[in-house]
Design a protein around this motif. Structure first.
Motif, PDB file in Angstrom:
ATOM      1  N   ALA A  87      32.149  20.258  11.118  1.00  0.00           N
ATOM      2  CA  ALA A  87      31.746  21.762  12.088  1.00  0.00           C
ATOM      3  C   ALA A  87      32.543  23.055  11.355  1.00  0.00           C
ATOM      4  O   ALA A  87      31.906  24.028  10.865  1.00  0.00           O
ATOM      5  N   THR A  88      33.571  21.998  10.968  1.00  0.00           N
ATOM      6  CA  THR A  88      34.767  22.986  10.060  1.00  0.00           C
ATOM      7  C   THR A  88      33.718  24.067   8.836  1.00  0.00           C
ATOM      8  O   THR A  88      33.374  25.686   9.005  1.00  0.00           O
ATOM      9  N   ALA A  89      33.081  22.769   8.228  1.00  0.00           N
ATOM     10  CA  ALA A  89      32.666  23.886   7.301  1.00  0.00           C
ATOM     11  C   ALA A  89      31.241  24.686   7.699  1.00  0.00           C
ATOM     12  O   ALA A  89      30.290  25.874   6.852  1.00  0.00           O
ATOM     13  N   CYS A  90      30.512  24.390   8.972  1.00  0.00           N
ATOM     14  CA  CYS A  90      29.657  24.838   9.557  1.00  0.00           C
ATOM     15  C   CYS A  90      29.808  26.382   9.659  1.00  0.00           C
ATOM     16  O   CYS A  90      29.265  26.792   9.976  1.00  0.00           O
ATOM     17  N   GLY A  94      28.603  30.073   8.674  1.00  0.00           N
ATOM     18  CA  GLY A  94      27.807  31.165   8.842  1.00  0.00           C
ATOM     19  C   GLY A  94      26.847  30.297  10.274  1.00  0.00           C
ATOM     20  O   GLY A  94      26.239  30.474  10.851  1.00  0.00           O
ATOM     21  N   GLY A  95      27.540  29.093  10.085  1.00  0.00           N
ATOM     22  CA  GLY A  95      26.223  27.966  11.170  1.00  0.00           C
ATOM     23  C   GLY A  95      27.019  27.835  12.392  1.00  0.00           C
ATOM     24  O   GLY A  95      27.670  28.250  12.583  1.00  0.00           O
ATOM     25  N   LYS A  96      26.211  27.062  13.035  1.00  0.00           N
ATOM     26  CA  LYS A  96      26.781  27.066  14.868  1.00  0.00           C
ATOM     27  C   LYS A  96      26.577  25.373  15.499  1.00  0.00           C
ATOM     28  O   LYS A  96      26.066  25.115  14.043  1.00  0.00           O
ATOM     29  N   VAL A  97      28.037  24.868  15.472  1.00  0.00           N
ATOM     30  CA  VAL A  97      28.371  23.749  16.175  1.00  0.00           C
ATOM     31  C   VAL A  97      27.857  23.558  17.292  1.00  0.00           C
ATOM     32  O   VAL A  97      27.678  24.474  18.793  1.00  0.00           O
ATOM     33  N   SER A  98      26.886  23.019  17.883  1.00  0.00           N
ATOM     34  CA  SER A  98      26.111  22.601  19.370  1.00  0.00           C
ATOM     35  C   SER A  98      27.283  21.442  20.457  1.00  0.00           C
ATOM     36  O   SER A  98      27.177  21.380  21.491  1.00  0.00           O
ATOM     37  N   ALA A  99      27.682  20.220  19.175  1.00  0.00           N
ATOM     38  CA  ALA A  99      28.235  18.879  19.518  1.00  0.00           C
ATOM     39  C   ALA A  99      29.121  18.487  19.075  1.00  0.00           C
ATOM     40  O   ALA A  99      28.781  18.197  17.647  1.00  0.00           O
ATOM     41  N   ILE A 100      29.895  18.364  19.051  1.00  0.00           N
ATOM     42  CA  ILE A 100      31.187  16.524  18.451  1.00  0.00           C
ATOM     43  C   ILE A 100      30.979  15.290  19.233  1.00  0.00           C
ATOM     44  O   ILE A 100      31.811  15.561  19.878  1.00  0.00           O
ATOM     45  N   GLU A 101      30.485  14.472  18.729  1.00  0.00           N
ATOM     46  CA  GLU A 101      30.696  13.250  19.217  1.00  0.00           C
ATOM     47  C   GLU A 101      31.420  12.284  18.488  1.00  0.00           C
ATOM     48  O   GLU A 101      31.374  11.900  17.474  1.00  0.00           O
ATOM     49  N   VAL A 102      32.317  11.676  19.678  1.00  0.00           N
ATOM     50  CA  VAL A 102      32.968  10.257  18.454  1.00  0.00           C
ATOM     51  C   VAL A 102      32.302   9.017  19.673  1.00  0.00           C
ATOM     52  O   VAL A 102      32.146   9.032  20.834  1.00  0.00           O
ATOM     53  N   TYR A 103      31.765   8.059  19.197  1.00  0.00           N
ATOM     54  CA  TYR A 103      30.832   6.785  19.836  1.00  0.00           C
ATOM     55  C   TYR A 103      32.059   5.151  19.796  1.00  0.00           C
ATOM     56  O   TYR A 103      33.096   5.542  18.986  1.00  0.00           O
ATOM     57  N   ASN A 104      32.526   4.412  20.382  1.00  0.00           N
ATOM     58  CA  ASN A 104      33.288   3.521  20.765  1.00  0.00           C
ATOM     59  C   ASN A 104      32.267   2.377  19.185  1.00  0.00           C
ATOM     60  O   ASN A 104      33.382   1.624  19.146  1.00  0.00           O
ATOM     61  N   ASN A 105      31.677   2.870  18.857  1.00  0.00           N
ATOM     62  CA  ASN A 105      31.307   2.169  17.711  1.00  0.00           C
ATOM     63  C   ASN A 105      32.181   2.574  16.317  1.00  0.00           C
ATOM     64  O   ASN A 105      31.513   1.601  15.200  1.00  0.00           O
ATOM     65  N   GLU A 106      32.676   3.500  16.253  1.00  0.00           N
ATOM     66  CA  GLU A 106      33.800   3.885  15.275  1.00  0.00           C
ATOM     67  C   GLU A 106      33.142   4.489  14.634  1.00  0.00           C
ATOM     68  O   GLU A 106      33.005   5.155  13.242  1.00  0.00           O
TER      69      GLU A 106
END
Length: 268
Positions: A87-90, A94-106
């Motif tokens: 996300a930071t590199a994006c 000049g990009g746009k981040v719409s979501a950051i997700e972490v899942y139970n399966n690591e």
């Protein structure tokens, strides 16, 4: 050191304990030491030995408890750092981040649009390793450990605005509470509690980045992996070779982090 003992100012012979402690004493280095001490010619005193011992202890604990539930929350943190790297590199490119997700399966995902794809792809594994290095370097000083803890808190708070799933929200809130609690305990009750925590963060995140690279990119190759995405951008770089390069950089960053921490500690 952990405890400073001294004669009672009233003339008694008993010892008193000072709870406002500094793991790394701030006595000036001997005159023969260069400043900064790039050659480490004055290493290693008591503080450096304690630092290295703690780091080795954390490495051993990670190895013995890697598959236990005890380290499950820290694995989620490392996945968060990985996705935050994307996300930071994006954002930087000049990009746009719409979501950051972490899942139970690591696993995890950073959903984005735009940005320089080659930088965004590599910023996951390498960003995680770099973050672990920074935690380790800044754990040798009380003020520096507070700064990196606050940066970590800022990243967690920022992630709440992009957290689309329950695990991500619980992770962010839980580690915000934990880190703020350690900051308050360190400032009000016992020091160097926060330095213990930030060093553990750094060692674990660094270990996870290298293990994740080995497990995801070297022992096997999946089409959705970062290494495969790099291969699509640069066809001559096979996924496993990309993974090997990531692993070497990750290991190098951890060793460099320890070196910089020792330079800092022996120079101040």
């Amino acid at each position: 050191m952990f405890f400073r003992h001294g004669r009672d100012l009233q003339g008694g012979s008993g010892f008193r304990e000072n709870l406002d402690l500094d793991l790394w004493d701030d006595a000036p280095p001997p005159p023969e030491c260069s400043n900064p001490n790039w050659t480490l010619n004055c290493c290693c005193g008591d503080e450096e030995v304690i630092f290295i011992s703690l780091m080795c202890g954390y490495l051993l604990a990670n190895f013995l408890l890697w598959n236990s539930l005890l380290l499950k929350p820290m694995k989620f943190v490392a996945v968060f750092v990985h996705e935050m790297g994307h996300a930071t590199a994006c954002w930087i490119t000049g990009g746009k981040v719409s979501a950051i997700e972490v899942y139970n399966n690591e696993g995890g995902v950073a959903k984005y649009e735009g940005g320089k794809r080659c930088f965004v792809i590599s910023a996951g594994y390498l960003g995680c390793a770099f973050c672990g290095m920074v935690f380790v370097v800044l754990s040798g000083d009380r003020t520096a450990s507070l700064i990196i803890a606050c940066v970590f808190l800022s990243a967690l708070v920022t992630s709440l605005f992009f957290a689309k799933n329950r695990v991500m929200r619980m992770l962010s809130v839980g580690f915000i509470v934990l880190t703020v609690g350690f900051i308050l305990l360190d400032r009000l009750l016992f020091h160097p509690l926060l330095q213990f925590l930030t060093l553990f963060y750094g060692v674990f995140i660094g270990c996870f980045s290298v293990y994740d690279i080995y497990d995801d990119l070297i022992t096997r190759t999946e089409e959705g992996s970062d290494a495969y995405a790099c291969h699509q951008l640069i066809p001559c770089c096979l996924p496993r070779y990309v993974g090997l390069q990531f692993a070497l950089v990750g290991l190098g960053l951890q060793a460099f982090g320890l070196y910089l921490a020792l330079v800092w500690m022996t120079s101040t």
